[in-house]
Motif scaffolding. Sequence first.
Motif, PDB file in Angstrom:
ATOM      1  N   GLU A 271      -5.061  66.157 -55.646  1.00  0.00           N
ATOM      2  CA  GLU A 271      -6.056  67.153 -56.050  1.00  0.00           C
ATOM      3  C   GLU A 271      -6.370  67.089 -57.544  1.00  0.00           C
ATOM      4  O   GLU A 271      -7.435  67.481 -57.962  1.00  0.00           O
TER       5      GLU A 271
ATOM      6  N   ASP B 199      -6.399  64.279 -59.294  1.00  0.00           N
ATOM      7  CA  ASP B 199      -6.778  62.905 -59.587  1.00  0.00           C
ATOM      8  C   ASP B 199      -8.021  62.878 -60.475  1.00  0.00           C
ATOM      9  O   ASP B 199      -9.056  63.433 -60.121  1.00  0.00           O
TER      10      ASP B 199
ATOM     11  N   PHE C 237     -13.024  73.199 -53.969  1.00  0.00           N
ATOM     12  CA  PHE C 237     -14.480  73.081 -54.004  1.00  0.00           C
ATOM     13  C   PHE C 237     -15.128  74.450 -53.808  1.00  0.00           C
ATOM     14  O   PHE C 237     -16.148  74.747 -54.426  1.00  0.00           O
TER      15      PHE C 237
ATOM     16  N   LEU D 210     -16.230  62.220 -58.947  1.00  0.00           N
ATOM     17  CA  LEU D 210     -16.795  62.745 -57.710  1.00  0.00           C
ATOM     18  C   LEU D 210     -17.288  64.181 -57.810  1.00  0.00           C
ATOM     19  O   LEU D 210     -18.377  64.495 -57.331  1.00  0.00           O
ATOM     20  N   ASP D 211     -16.487  65.060 -58.398  1.00  0.00           N
ATOM     21  CA  ASP D 211     -16.858  66.477 -58.436  1.00  0.00           C
ATOM     22  C   ASP D 211     -18.216  66.728 -59.083  1.00  0.00           C
ATOM     23  O   ASP D 211     -19.042  67.447 -58.507  1.00  0.00           O
TER      24      ASP D 211
ATOM     25  N   ASN E 155     -10.142  60.643 -60.934  1.00  0.00           N
ATOM     26  CA  ASN E 155     -11.299  60.051 -60.252  1.00  0.00           C
ATOM     27  C   ASN E 155     -12.104  61.116 -59.527  1.00  0.00           C
ATOM     28  O   ASN E 155     -13.320  61.024 -59.432  1.00  0.00           O
ATOM     29  N   ARG E 156     -11.426  62.110 -59.020  1.00  0.00           N
ATOM     30  CA  ARG E 156     -12.130  63.214 -58.363  1.00  0.00           C
ATOM     31  C   ARG E 156     -12.732  64.142 -59.394  1.00  0.00           C
ATOM     32  O   ARG E 156     -13.907  64.496 -59.315  1.00  0.00           O
ATOM     33  N   THR E 157     -11.912  64.567 -60.351  1.00  0.00           N
ATOM     34  CA  THR E 157     -12.356  65.591 -61.286  1.00  0.00           C
ATOM     35  C   THR E 157     -13.430  65.106 -62.246  1.00  0.00           C
ATOM     36  O   THR E 157     -14.285  65.882 -62.655  1.00  0.00           O
TER      37      THR E 157
END
Length: 99
Positions: free
Chosen positions: A24, A26, A59, A33-34, A28-30
Amino acid sequence: MADFEASNYFGWQSSALAWLETVEADPNRTHLLDPILLNLCGDVSKQRILDVGCGNGRFCKFLTDRGAECFGIDVIPSFVAAAANEGIGEFVVAEGAHL
């Protein structure tokens, strides 16, 4: 819990805490992607949103911060409990296929 076979999700349930602690957060997400996903959502102010597979509700938190009213479902009880603890919406254990 809904009328689905909870044992089908044992792998997720057994790794839920590790997921919450590592994946959560990561970058790469924050960082990648986000922002893209939030941009694709557009203006969510005053919208009612259902997050299927809500996980810990992260989300939904982003969307409520932007004025949405969020509801979430997930098959993993510990994810739903984590989401409910955020106090940002309604979260229940359920399977999206049964909507």
